[in-house]
Design a protein around this motif. Structure first.
Motif, mmCIF file in Angstrom:
data_model
loop_
_atom_site.group_PDB
_atom_site.id
_atom_site.type_symbol
_atom_site.label_atom_id
_atom_site.label_comp_id
_atom_site.label_asym_id
_atom_site.label_seq_id
_atom_site.Cartn_x
_atom_site.Cartn_y
_atom_site.Cartn_z
ATOM 1 N N GLY A 10 0.513 -1.209 -0.099
ATOM 2 C CA GLY A 10 0.372 -0.111 -0.002
ATOM 3 C C GLY A 10 1.390 1.316 -0.073
ATOM 4 N N TYR A 11 -0.166 2.380 0.414
ATOM 5 C CA TYR A 11 0.525 3.756 -0.093
ATOM 6 C C TYR A 11 2.081 3.884 0.670
ATOM 7 C CZ TYR A 11 1.363 8.514 0.349
ATOM 8 O OH TYR A 11 1.419 9.943 -0.087
ATOM 9 N N ILE A 12 1.444 3.749 2.433
ATOM 10 C CA ILE A 12 2.442 3.706 3.889
ATOM 11 C C ILE A 12 3.479 2.556 3.752
ATOM 12 C CG2 ILE A 12 3.152 4.829 5.736
ATOM 13 C CD1 ILE A 12 0.415 6.215 5.805
ATOM 14 N N GLY A 13 2.856 2.157 3.561
ATOM 15 C CA GLY A 13 3.627 0.493 3.860
ATOM 16 C C GLY A 13 4.846 0.723 2.515
ATOM 17 N N SER A 14 5.082 0.750 1.174
ATOM 18 C CA SER A 14 5.415 0.803 -0.115
ATOM 19 C C SER A 14 7.126 1.780 0.471
ATOM 20 C CB SER A 14 5.309 0.667 -0.876
ATOM 21 O OG SER A 14 4.795 2.116 -1.473
ATOM 22 N N VAL A 17 8.482 0.686 3.406
ATOM 23 C CA VAL A 17 8.960 -1.089 2.563
ATOM 24 C C VAL A 17 10.559 -0.691 2.253
ATOM 25 C CG1 VAL A 17 9.781 -3.006 1.036
ATOM 26 C CG2 VAL A 17 7.707 -2.975 2.728
ATOM 27 N N ARG A 18 10.905 0.639 1.495
ATOM 28 C CA ARG A 18 11.989 1.695 0.891
ATOM 29 C C ARG A 18 12.509 1.669 1.736
ATOM 30 N NH1 ARG A 18 11.623 4.289 -4.294
ATOM 31 N NH2 ARG A 18 10.748 2.732 -5.247
ATOM 32 N N ALA A 19 12.716 2.245 2.881
ATOM 33 C CA ALA A 19 13.223 3.092 4.267
ATOM 34 C C ALA A 19 14.376 1.636 4.805
ATOM 35 C CB ALA A 19 12.015 3.732 4.888
ATOM 36 N N HIS A 37 -0.787 -3.108 -4.538
ATOM 37 C CA HIS A 37 -0.057 -3.337 -5.774
ATOM 38 C C HIS A 37 0.949 -3.223 -5.542
ATOM 39 C CE1 HIS A 37 -3.125 0.194 -7.046
ATOM 40 N NE2 HIS A 37 -2.257 1.123 -6.166
ATOM 41 N N THR A 38 1.173 -4.944 -6.487
ATOM 42 C CA THR A 38 2.786 -5.350 -6.311
ATOM 43 C C THR A 38 3.780 -4.460 -6.872
ATOM 44 O OG1 THR A 38 2.043 -6.124 -8.644
ATOM 45 C CG2 THR A 38 1.208 -7.807 -7.001
ATOM 46 N N ALA A 39 3.739 -4.193 -8.037
ATOM 47 C CA ALA A 39 5.248 -3.061 -8.352
ATOM 48 C C ALA A 39 5.190 -2.460 -6.856
ATOM 49 C CB ALA A 39 4.600 -2.232 -9.265
ATOM 50 N N ALA A 40 4.720 -1.910 -6.352
ATOM 51 C CA ALA A 40 4.252 -0.813 -5.026
ATOM 52 C C ALA A 40 5.553 -1.720 -4.201
ATOM 53 C CB ALA A 40 3.804 -0.944 -4.076
ATOM 54 N N ALA A 41 6.093 -3.226 -4.114
ATOM 55 C CA ALA A 41 6.172 -4.200 -3.180
ATOM 56 C C ALA A 41 7.909 -4.391 -3.462
ATOM 57 C CB ALA A 41 5.625 -5.045 -2.435
ATOM 58 N N HIS A 64 10.656 -17.281 7.817
ATOM 59 C CA HIS A 64 11.559 -16.123 7.915
ATOM 60 C C HIS A 64 12.347 -15.422 9.085
ATOM 61 C CE1 HIS A 64 10.249 -16.072 3.379
ATOM 62 N NE2 HIS A 64 9.200 -16.030 3.912
ATOM 63 N N LYS A 65 11.769 -16.192 10.501
ATOM 64 C CA LYS A 65 12.614 -16.208 11.137
ATOM 65 C C LYS A 65 12.497 -14.361 11.255
ATOM 66 C CE LYS A 65 16.637 -19.434 11.152
ATOM 67 N NZ LYS A 65 15.953 -20.343 10.360
ATOM 68 N N ILE A 66 11.232 -13.803 11.789
ATOM 69 C CA ILE A 66 10.497 -12.636 11.826
ATOM 70 C C ILE A 66 11.055 -12.032 13.300
ATOM 71 C CG2 ILE A 66 8.599 -11.154 11.853
ATOM 72 C CD1 ILE A 66 9.580 -12.090 9.073
ATOM 73 N N GLU A 67 11.595 -10.810 12.996
ATOM 74 C CA GLU A 67 12.697 -10.526 14.225
ATOM 75 C C GLU A 67 10.722 -9.429 14.992
ATOM 76 O OE1 GLU A 67 16.649 -10.713 14.174
ATOM 77 O OE2 GLU A 67 16.227 -10.632 12.604
ATOM 78 N N ALA A 68 10.882 -8.909 13.943
ATOM 79 C CA ALA A 68 9.644 -7.940 14.251
ATOM 80 C C ALA A 68 8.791 -7.595 12.906
ATOM 81 C CB ALA A 68 10.071 -6.597 13.923
ATOM 82 N N VAL A 69 7.319 -6.732 13.390
ATOM 83 C CA VAL A 69 6.216 -6.607 12.550
ATOM 84 C C VAL A 69 6.030 -5.385 12.677
ATOM 85 C CG1 VAL A 69 3.162 -7.003 11.894
ATOM 86 C CG2 VAL A 69 5.399 -9.129 12.804
ATOM 87 N N MET A 70 5.869 -4.638 11.377
ATOM 88 C CA MET A 70 5.477 -3.557 11.091
ATOM 89 C C MET A 70 3.832 -3.622 10.612
ATOM 90 S SD MET A 70 8.547 -0.752 9.885
ATOM 91 C CE MET A 70 9.668 -0.457 10.853
ATOM 92 N N HIS A 71 2.600 -3.255 11.256
ATOM 93 C CA HIS A 71 1.717 -2.771 10.484
ATOM 94 C C HIS A 71 0.139 -1.828 10.280
ATOM 95 C CE1 HIS A 71 -2.341 -4.904 10.427
ATOM 96 N NE2 HIS A 71 -3.169 -4.098 12.069
ATOM 97 N N PHE A 72 0.868 -1.835 8.971
ATOM 98 C CA PHE A 72 0.035 -0.980 7.915
ATOM 99 C C PHE A 72 -1.584 -1.806 7.704
ATOM 100 C CE2 PHE A 72 4.013 -0.352 7.195
ATOM 101 C CZ PHE A 72 4.292 0.934 7.745
ATOM 102 N N ALA A 73 -1.636 -3.109 7.492
ATOM 103 C CA ALA A 73 -2.269 -3.387 6.618
ATOM 104 C C ALA A 73 -4.345 -3.268 7.820
ATOM 105 C CB ALA A 73 -2.825 -4.573 6.322
ATOM 106 N N ALA A 74 -4.685 -2.093 6.892
ATOM 107 C CA ALA A 74 -6.175 -1.909 7.056
ATOM 108 C C ALA A 74 -6.782 -0.849 6.634
ATOM 109 C CB ALA A 74 -5.629 -0.942 9.042
ATOM 110 N N SER A 75 -7.951 -0.904 6.636
ATOM 111 C CA SER A 75 -9.267 0.300 6.529
ATOM 112 C C SER A 75 -9.091 1.028 6.641
ATOM 113 C CB SER A 75 -11.090 -0.140 6.431
ATOM 114 O OG SER A 75 -11.211 -1.711 5.877
ATOM 115 N N SER A 76 -8.666 2.401 6.084
ATOM 116 C CA SER A 76 -8.377 3.718 6.513
ATOM 117 C C SER A 76 -9.236 4.832 5.806
ATOM 118 C CB SER A 76 -7.100 3.579 5.579
ATOM 119 O OG SER A 76 -6.465 4.273 4.106
ATOM 120 N N GLN A 77 -10.248 4.764 5.263
ATOM 121 C CA GLN A 77 -11.596 5.785 4.777
ATOM 122 C C GLN A 77 -12.593 6.196 5.836
ATOM 123 O OE1 GLN A 77 -12.427 4.870 1.418
ATOM 124 N NE2 GLN A 77 -10.595 3.838 0.045
#
Length: 332
Positions: A10-14, A17-19, A37-41, A64-77
């Motif tokens: 998504g917008y902020i998540g992508s 991810v880049r950062a 959008h797949t291209a955003a990730a 993937h031995k995940i050590e932390a989660v960043m949670h952006f998935a939500a409805s937001s309007q």
């Protein structure tokens, strides 16, 4: 670190991810692509799935031995949340709790949560600090606040450490111009204004002209999406270094009315923006401006894209290069 980013397409998540990738973190994106959008990730491993799928979460955490989660998935309007509160409580609270449970079961210790200034409701004072009463005026803000409350109790009971970042109005795009804001339907002011400037919309509908503000239109604090992304990385680094759970506001501390944003867009694009006025949108406070001194003092965060014209200019570059949004829109 190995980091799972929910809603990372998504917008902020992508942008976050880049950062994270720039900071040499290994990123796995979980997104159901209902609005992402797949291209955003690009640059991250993208897994198509939902946070309600606890079996998938357990598999990803282990594999993937995940050590932390960043949670952006939500409805937001905001407006949609008023019309359809059931969907918002399901997506933002029920699925959020499923994620928290999966994290606890897998022993994943850190969570950075995408929250919102909508938790405050009508401000009693401006700028709004983190100590301001939380009295949301719409289900969107109420559901975000509900999950924040759960995170606190999960921290007390299970040791989960979290940072909740309460955004004001995210805007702009990465200066590279290859990722940006593309929602269906689009409800955010700056992309709507720029779509009018591009000729993709006949006019902009302004919701309300009788608010108790200098020009009668809503006043908001706009923060560049890359500055939001940087705050997420800082928050994670701080927790990994031993910091306790915390809540921070994120904004520039300056408020701009809808008409001021339109004027800035006309100056950046050198194109007129036709306006039509409509009724107020249910659940919209008149003024929301952030007090972000706490995150500046404690995490050393400083916005790099503070000016409204700068924010609009980065968004304009994205829209010029992607007038119809991401190319894979019809492939989802």
């Amino acid at each position: 670190m190995n980091i799972l980013v929910t809603g990372g397409a998504g917008y902020i998540g992508s942008h976050t991810v880049r950062a994270l990738i720039a900071g040499e973190h290994r990123v796995i994106v979980l997104d159901n692509l209902s609005r992402g959008h797949t291209a955003a990730a690009r640059g991250a491993l993208l897994v198509r799935g939902d946070t309600s799928d606890t079996g998938l979460l357990a598999e990803l955490f282990k594999k993937h031995k995940i050590e932390a989660v960043m949670h952006f998935a939500a409805s937001s309007q905001v407006g949609e949340s008023v019309r359809e509160p059931s969907g918002y409580y399901h997506n933002n609270v029920v699925k959020g709790l499923a994620l928290l449970d999966a994290m606890v079961q897998a022993g994943v210790p850190y969570l950075v949560f995408s929250s919102t200034a909508a938790v405050y409701g009508e401000p009693e004072e401006v700028p709004i600090s983190e100590e301001h009463p939380t009295l949301p005026t719409n289900p969107y803000g109420a559901t975000k606040l509900a999950l924040e409350s759960a995170m606190r109790w999960y921290g007390d009971a299970y040791g989960l450490r979290f940072t909740s970042l309460r955004y004001f109005n995210a805007a702009g795009a990465d200066p590279a111009g290859d990722i940006g804001e593309d929602h269906t339907p689009e409800t955010h002011l700056i992309p709507l204004v720029l779509q009018v400037a591009l000729g993709n919309r006949p006019h902009l509908e302004v919701f309300g002209s009788d608010y108790p503000t200098p020009d009668g239109t809503c006043v908001r604090d706009y923060i560049h999406v890359n500055d939001l992304a940087a705050a997420h990385v800082l928050a994670l680094d701080k927790m990994a270094s031993g910091a306790r759970s915390n809540i921070y506001n994120l904004g520039n501390g300056s408020g701009y009315s809808v008409l001021e944003v339109i004027k800035a867009a006309e100056e950046v694009t050198a194109k007129p923006v036709k306006v039509k006025y409509g009724a107020r949108r249910p659940g919209d406070p008149a003024v929301l401006v952030a007090g972000s001194q706490k995150i500046r003092d404690e995490l050393g965060w400083e916005p790099c894209f503070a000016g409204l014209h700068t924010i609009v200019d980065t968004a304009w570059r994205w829209h010029l290069g992607h007038p119809a949004g991401y190319e894979e829109r019809n492939e989802r």
